[in-house]
Design an enzyme around this catalytic site. Structure first.
Site, PDB file in Angstrom:
ATOM      1  CG  ASN A 166       6.394   5.242 -11.494  1.00  0.00           C
ATOM      2  OD1 ASN A 166       5.981   6.171 -11.043  1.00  0.00           O
ATOM      3  ND2 ASN A 166       6.831   4.527 -12.598  1.00  0.00           N
TER       4      ASN A 166
ATOM      5  CG  HIS B 112      -2.061   1.807 -17.026  1.00  0.00           C
ATOM      6  ND1 HIS B 112      -1.543   0.208 -17.297  1.00  0.00           N
ATOM      7  CD2 HIS B 112      -2.547   2.006 -18.069  1.00  0.00           C
ATOM      8  CE1 HIS B 112      -1.829  -0.097 -18.470  1.00  0.00           C
ATOM      9  NE2 HIS B 112      -2.318   1.217 -19.082  1.00  0.00           N
TER      10      HIS B 112
ATOM     11  CD  GLU C 261       4.645   5.844 -15.528  1.00  0.00           C
ATOM     12  OE1 GLU C 261       4.823   5.197 -14.598  1.00  0.00           O
ATOM     13  OE2 GLU C 261       4.469   5.884 -16.760  1.00  0.00           O
TER      14      GLU C 261
HETATM   15  C1  GAR Z   1       6.055   2.705 -15.512  1.00  0.00           C
HETATM   16  O1  GAR Z   1       5.795   3.048 -16.778  1.00  0.00           O
HETATM   17  C2  GAR Z   1       4.563   2.036 -15.094  1.00  0.00           C
HETATM   18  O2  GAR Z   1       3.742   2.892 -15.317  1.00  0.00           O
HETATM   19  C3  GAR Z   1       4.559   0.600 -15.905  1.00  0.00           C
HETATM   20  O3  GAR Z   1       5.763   0.044 -15.825  1.00  0.00           O
HETATM   21  C4  GAR Z   1       6.741   0.990 -15.725  1.00  0.00           C
HETATM   22  C5  GAR Z   1       7.552   0.716 -14.582  1.00  0.00           C
HETATM   23  O4  GAR Z   1       8.933   1.699 -14.536  1.00  0.00           O
HETATM   24  N1  GAR Z   1       3.405  -0.132 -15.302  1.00  0.00           N
HETATM   25  C6  GAR Z   1       2.584  -0.831 -16.144  1.00  0.00           C
HETATM   26  O5  GAR Z   1       2.577  -1.004 -17.173  1.00  0.00           O
HETATM   27  C7  GAR Z   1       1.639  -1.555 -15.513  1.00  0.00           C
HETATM   28  N2  GAR Z   1       0.701  -1.969 -16.228  1.00  0.00           N
HETATM   29  P1  GAR Z   1       9.682   1.918 -13.278  1.00  0.00           P
HETATM   30  O6  GAR Z   1      10.211   0.492 -12.674  1.00  0.00           O
HETATM   31  O7  GAR Z   1      10.855   2.698 -13.528  1.00  0.00           O
HETATM   32  O8  GAR Z   1       8.644   2.519 -12.141  1.00  0.00           O
END
Ligand code: GAR
Length: 208
Positions: A14, A110, A181
């Site tokens: 992200n 989220h 996302e």
């Molecule tokens: C993502 O899917 C985000 O939505 C989730 O963690 C992942 C991080 O991925 N966040 C949550 O679950 C918050 N409650 P990334 O480090 O590759 O962005």
């Protein structure tokens, strides 16, 4: 120019989507000035460094107790003078001390359609496991402002994603990231950076 501080814990896809959107001009009036991880091994830190962005780790393990860790995090955010804090896969509960210092200036991504599959214990892959266990046909992602609850703040953007037969949590996680996302998080930052987002009576208004 909005100064954005991004908080991360893991892979940082992200974060990458935000950096790419700034580079390509999809996000205007904003720059990421600092990336902070609670986890020293987060690949997100490498992504920030590769982009020439200040990357640092503030780990709870470096402090006597949780309160000292929270104070250190808050102090650093204040020192960096960030205008907006983006939780991009930050798997630490943000304490009231920080929420209150940044009213409607902290956003979170989220990986579900809030209020489904959210709250304490719902993070990362677990969310997608629960989605598959329940057998829902549609899931998605939500960007919301952070308040003192868990995933309870005003919702800014949401995007739905189909659950398909044969999905594993990993396959579904990837689809939710790619289709939702990585799109709605940069979009929300761009809207905020351009003054299009306000909160009225606990609900978000977006100027089209
Ligand atoms: C993502 O899917 C985000 O939505 C989730 O963690 C992942 C991080 O991925 N966040 C949550 O679950 C918050 N409650 P990334 O480090 O590759 O962005």
């Amino acid at each position: 120019m909005l100064k954005v501080g991004v908080l991360v814990s893991g892979g940082g896809t992200n974060l990458q989507a935000i950096l790419d959107a700034i580079d390509s001009g999809k996000i205007t009036n904003a720059q990421v000035t600092v990336v902070i991880s609670n986890n020293p091994n987060a690949y997100a830190l490498q992504r920030a460094e590769d982009h020439g962005i200040k990357a640092l780790c503030i780990s709870p393990k470096q402090y006597e107790d949780r309160e000292d860790f929270h104070k250190a995090l808050l102090n650093r955010l204040q020192e960096e003078q960030v205008d907006l804090i983006v939780l991009a896969g930050f798997l630490v509960a943000v304490p009231p001390m920080i929420v209150e210092a940044y009213p409607y200036r902290i956003i979170n991504i989220h990986p579900s359609l809030i209020p489904s599959f959210c709250g304490v214990g719902y993070y990362g892959l677990h969310v997608h496991e629960k989605v598959l266990e329940r057998g829902v046909r549609v899931t998605g992602a939500t960007v919301h402002f952070v308040d003192t609850g868990t995933d309870t703040g005003p919702i800014i953007l949401q995007k739905a994603v189909k659950v398909k037969q044969g999905d594993t949590p990993q396959i579904l996680q990837k689809r939710v990231m790619e289709k939702a996302e990585w799109k709605i998080l940069p979009k929300a930052i761009n809207l905020i950076a351009n003054g299009k987002v306000t909160v009225k009576d606990g609900k978000v208004m977006i100027e089209e």
